[in-house]
Scaffold this motif. Structure first.
Motif, mmCIF file in Angstrom:
data_model
loop_
_atom_site.group_PDB
_atom_site.id
_atom_site.type_symbol
_atom_site.label_atom_id
_atom_site.label_comp_id
_atom_site.label_asym_id
_atom_site.label_seq_id
_atom_site.Cartn_x
_atom_site.Cartn_y
_atom_site.Cartn_z
ATOM 1 N N ASP A 114 0.828 -1.203 0.000
ATOM 2 C CA ASP A 114 0.000 0.000 0.000
ATOM 3 C C ASP A 114 0.865 1.257 0.000
ATOM 4 O O ASP A 114 0.523 2.268 -0.605
ATOM 5 N N TYR A 115 1.988 1.185 0.679
ATOM 6 C CA TYR A 115 2.873 2.338 0.816
ATOM 7 C C TYR A 115 3.501 2.734 -0.511
ATOM 8 O O TYR A 115 3.670 3.931 -0.784
ATOM 9 N N LEU A 116 3.861 1.777 -1.351
ATOM 10 C CA LEU A 116 4.560 2.090 -2.596
ATOM 11 C C LEU A 116 3.784 3.077 -3.457
ATOM 12 O O LEU A 116 4.353 4.021 -4.012
ATOM 13 N N GLU A 117 2.501 2.869 -3.568
ATOM 14 C CA GLU A 117 1.671 3.787 -4.353
ATOM 15 C C GLU A 117 1.719 5.195 -3.753
ATOM 16 O O GLU A 117 1.854 6.189 -4.462
ATOM 17 N N LEU A 118 1.628 5.273 -2.441
ATOM 18 C CA LEU A 118 1.654 6.564 -1.758
ATOM 19 C C LEU A 118 3.049 7.186 -1.798
ATOM 20 O O LEU A 118 3.192 8.411 -1.859
ATOM 21 N N PHE A 119 4.092 6.349 -1.793
ATOM 22 C CA PHE A 119 5.463 6.840 -1.870
ATOM 23 C C PHE A 119 5.708 7.547 -3.194
ATOM 24 O O PHE A 119 6.357 8.597 -3.243
ATOM 25 N N ILE A 120 5.198 6.988 -4.260
ATOM 26 C CA ILE A 120 5.356 7.609 -5.576
ATOM 27 C C ILE A 120 4.759 9.017 -5.556
ATOM 28 O O ILE A 120 5.360 9.966 -6.075
ATOM 29 N N GLU A 121 3.620 9.142 -4.918
ATOM 30 C CA GLU A 121 2.994 10.461 -4.773
ATOM 31 C C GLU A 121 3.879 11.382 -3.919
ATOM 32 O O GLU A 121 4.064 12.554 -4.247
ATOM 33 N N ASP A 130 11.354 19.217 3.900
ATOM 34 C CA ASP A 130 10.306 19.243 4.917
ATOM 35 C C ASP A 130 9.007 18.654 4.384
ATOM 36 O O ASP A 130 8.365 17.834 5.045
ATOM 37 N N LYS A 131 8.625 19.069 3.197
ATOM 38 C CA LYS A 131 7.381 18.555 2.601
ATOM 39 C C LYS A 131 7.515 17.060 2.297
ATOM 40 O O LYS A 131 6.585 16.282 2.506
ATOM 41 N N TYR A 132 8.695 16.657 1.819
ATOM 42 C CA TYR A 132 8.938 15.244 1.513
ATOM 43 C C TYR A 132 8.838 14.391 2.782
ATOM 44 O O TYR A 132 8.172 13.353 2.788
ATOM 45 N N ASP A 133 9.493 14.850 3.866
ATOM 46 C CA ASP A 133 9.414 14.127 5.141
ATOM 47 C C ASP A 133 7.963 13.993 5.594
ATOM 48 O O ASP A 133 7.544 12.931 6.054
ATOM 49 N N GLU A 134 7.225 15.075 5.473
ATOM 50 C CA GLU A 134 5.817 15.066 5.875
ATOM 51 C C GLU A 134 5.015 14.066 5.038
ATOM 52 O O GLU A 134 4.207 13.305 5.566
ATOM 53 N N GLN A 135 5.271 14.024 3.743
ATOM 54 C CA GLN A 135 4.533 13.125 2.854
ATOM 55 C C GLN A 135 4.915 11.656 3.073
ATOM 56 O O GLN A 135 4.058 10.775 2.982
ATOM 57 N N ILE A 136 6.185 11.401 3.382
ATOM 58 C CA ILE A 136 6.624 10.023 3.675
ATOM 59 C C ILE A 136 5.928 9.526 4.935
ATOM 60 O O ILE A 136 5.387 8.412 4.976
#
Length: 190
Positions: A114-121, A130-136
């Motif tokens: 499930d995470y892989l799809e969200l990771f691509i986003e 900062d935004k990347y850390d938040e999204q991860i």
């Protein structure tokens, strides 16, 4: 299930900083396993007849340090520490109790799908740390919320009343097995 975790968290907050002397074996189990997810070994040792071996404590430190090498494994370790713990008393008397303990873990390989799809986003923001850390963190949280604990291990836990104080006789094998699961799970996502 969520209510039990909230109650355990509340109990942990109330008990932090002080050592509760359990009145009976069931209370000992509740206090010990509420505190277990903090992996505060000196505090856990207060509830054990045989303290947790230094080698096991060092191995846990090694696992957590190696997990702190990437944003993904940091989030994964948080998920792994969310153990679903239950027990049933098998036998008991005034000085002795035996419990069948079940620990359920989250299977990170299932969460990873499930995470892989969200990771691509989330990767769209890789230029903004900062935004990347938040999204991860958000990606793992969403994947985690969609999942259930899928792995389980069972243990027999022995408790003794020693001079009026209830203690778990030995948790070294238990802690060692939990650390082993953490290591295997983190290796699967790296």
């Amino acid at each position: 299930m969520k209510m039990k975790k909230i109650c355990c968290l509340l109990l942990c907050v109330l008990l932090s900083g002080c050592v509760t002397k359990p009145d009976n074996a069931d209370m000992l189990m509740d206090v010990f396993f509420t505190k277990l997810t903090s992996f505060d070994f000196p505090t856990l040792n207060n509830y054990l007849e045989t303290p947790i071996d230094d080698t096991i404590q060092n191995e846990f430190t090694s696992v957590t340090e190696s997990a702190n090498t990437s944003k993904t494994t940091i989030e994964a370790l948080k998920i792994l520490k969310d153990l679903d713990i239950s027990w049933v008393q098998i036998e008991s008397n005034d000085s002795y109790a035996l419990f069948n303990l079940t620990i359920k873990y989250y299977g990170l390989n299932i969460i990873k799908e499930d995470y892989l799809e969200l990771f691509i986003e989330a990767f769209k923001y890789h230029a903004d740390n900062d935004k990347y850390d938040e999204q991860i963190a958000k990606a793992y949280n969403i994947a985690y919320q969609k999942s259930l604990p899928t792995l389980s291990k069972e243990f027999i836990i022995e408790c003794k009343n020693i001079n009026g104080e209830w203690k778990i006789t030995d948790a070294n094998e238990l802690i060692s097995q939990i650390i082993s699961v953490f290591k295997k799970q983190i290796a699967q996502i790296n």
